[in-house]
Design a protein around this motif. Structure first.
Motif, short mmCIF file in Angstrom:
data_model
loop_
_atom_site.label_atom_id
_atom_site.label_comp_id
_atom_site.label_asym_id
_atom_site.label_seq_id
_atom_site.Cartn_x
_atom_site.Cartn_y
_atom_site.Cartn_z
N VAL A 228 -27.25 -24.71 -52.02
CA VAL A 228 -26.75 -23.46 -51.45
C VAL A 228 -27.81 -22.86 -50.51
O VAL A 228 -27.50 -22.46 -49.38
N LEU A 229 -29.05 -22.81 -50.97
CA LEU A 229 -30.12 -22.27 -50.13
C LEU A 229 -30.34 -23.12 -48.89
O LEU A 229 -30.56 -22.59 -47.79
N HIS A 230 -30.29 -24.44 -49.06
CA HIS A 230 -30.49 -25.33 -47.91
C HIS A 230 -29.40 -25.11 -46.87
O HIS A 230 -29.68 -25.06 -45.67
N GLY A 231 -28.16 -24.96 -47.31
CA GLY A 231 -27.07 -24.70 -46.37
C GLY A 231 -27.31 -23.42 -45.59
O GLY A 231 -27.06 -23.35 -44.38
N ALA A 232 -27.81 -22.40 -46.29
CA ALA A 232 -28.11 -21.13 -45.62
C ALA A 232 -29.25 -21.30 -44.62
O ALA A 232 -29.21 -20.77 -43.51
N ALA A 241 -21.28 -24.19 -49.19
CA ALA A 241 -20.06 -24.13 -50.00
C ALA A 241 -20.01 -25.27 -51.00
O ALA A 241 -19.60 -25.09 -52.16
N GLU A 242 -20.43 -26.47 -50.58
CA GLU A 242 -20.47 -27.60 -51.51
C GLU A 242 -21.46 -27.32 -52.63
O GLU A 242 -21.21 -27.64 -53.80
N GLY A 243 -22.58 -26.73 -52.27
CA GLY A 243 -23.57 -26.38 -53.30
C GLY A 243 -23.01 -25.38 -54.29
O GLY A 243 -23.21 -25.51 -55.49
#
Length: 252
Positions: A228-232, A241-243
């Protein structure tokens, strides 16, 4: 041919025998240089082949190591579990004091990084969870903060970093996240992301205790929070969203 989509470095296969790595960000340079210094020493202690990188050029930084044979582990079986259990016993048996004297990050840095990640998890991920999952999430974050930091660990052990040929393991790669931390982090995928025959044989070989299994489950549940943090960080809402889907699934 580029064959790695790693977050920290770009890996390219050259002449069918050399893996050439370059940092994706300036702050990764110190990590790659550290690997050239510590991996030759660590490799001699381990029962499976691991990358032993050397510096090719410093400006720009380029390192390389001979290709470790095998393919990412896709169909784990009991024999794989036994071999990985023996590998982890050797890795985790490395004296922590000797490891940090050789250049691996110390426990203090591990605790600082945990606390920094925890602050982001509580500020950026926790508000995304439904109320029904909030208390379990808080309990998880609290448990991770209490976990020990006393063992040399791989830090990112998963099927893409464990190589095999048939029923035999041929190597373990990508030690960029190795540090003094909680040995349970290296058991998270091995116990909770693999078939029962693999996990059972690894558990018997390693000697997994109930307390260690509990901590490993906590690390397994935490894994998607980093996604989630990496996506951000990279501005990719699909990755985030996958996270988040993974966070909810593993919290149950």
């Amino acid at each position: 041919m580029e064959f790695s989509g790693g977050w920290d470095s770009r890996a390219t296969l050259v002449d069918g025998r050399w893996v050439v790595r370059t940092p994706r960000r300036p702050e990764v340079e110190a990590q790659l240089l550290r690997e050239t210094e510590v991996m030759p020493w660590l490799a001699a202690r381990l029962p499976l082949p691991v990358p032993i990188p050397e510096v090719v050029t410093r400006t720009p930084l380029v390192v390389r190591h001979p290709l470790v044979p095998g393919e990412p582990l896709e169909s784990p079986v009991a024999e794989h579990g036994r071999a990985l259990g023996e590998f982890l016993l050797a890795l985790h048996g490395t004296p922590a004091e000797t490891a940090w004297d050789r250049g691996f990050p110390r426990a203090e840095r591990t605790r600082d990084e945990r606390e920094a990640a925890d602050r982001r998890f509580r500020a950026e991920v926790l508000p995304l969870l439904p109320d029904s999952h909030r208390q379990r999430a808080l309990n998880l974050l609290d448990a991770i903060l209490r976990s020990p930091a006393d063992t040399l660990v791989h830090g990112d052990l998963g099927p893409e970093h464990v190589l095999s040929a048939g029923e035999h393991l041929t190597g373990v790669i990508d030690f960029g996240d190795a540090h003094i931390g909680d040995r349970a982090i290296d058991l998270a995928w091995a116990l909770f992301g693999t078939p029962a025959e693999f996990a059972g044989e690894l558990s018997r070989t390693y000697g997994v205790t109930d307390a260690l299994r509990t901590r490993a489950l906590a690390w397994h549940r935490l894994g998607p929070w980093y996604e989630v943090l990496h996506g951000a960080d990279i501005g990719d809402p699909e990755v985030a969203a996958e996270g988040l889907t993974g966070v909810l699934a593993r919290l149950g």
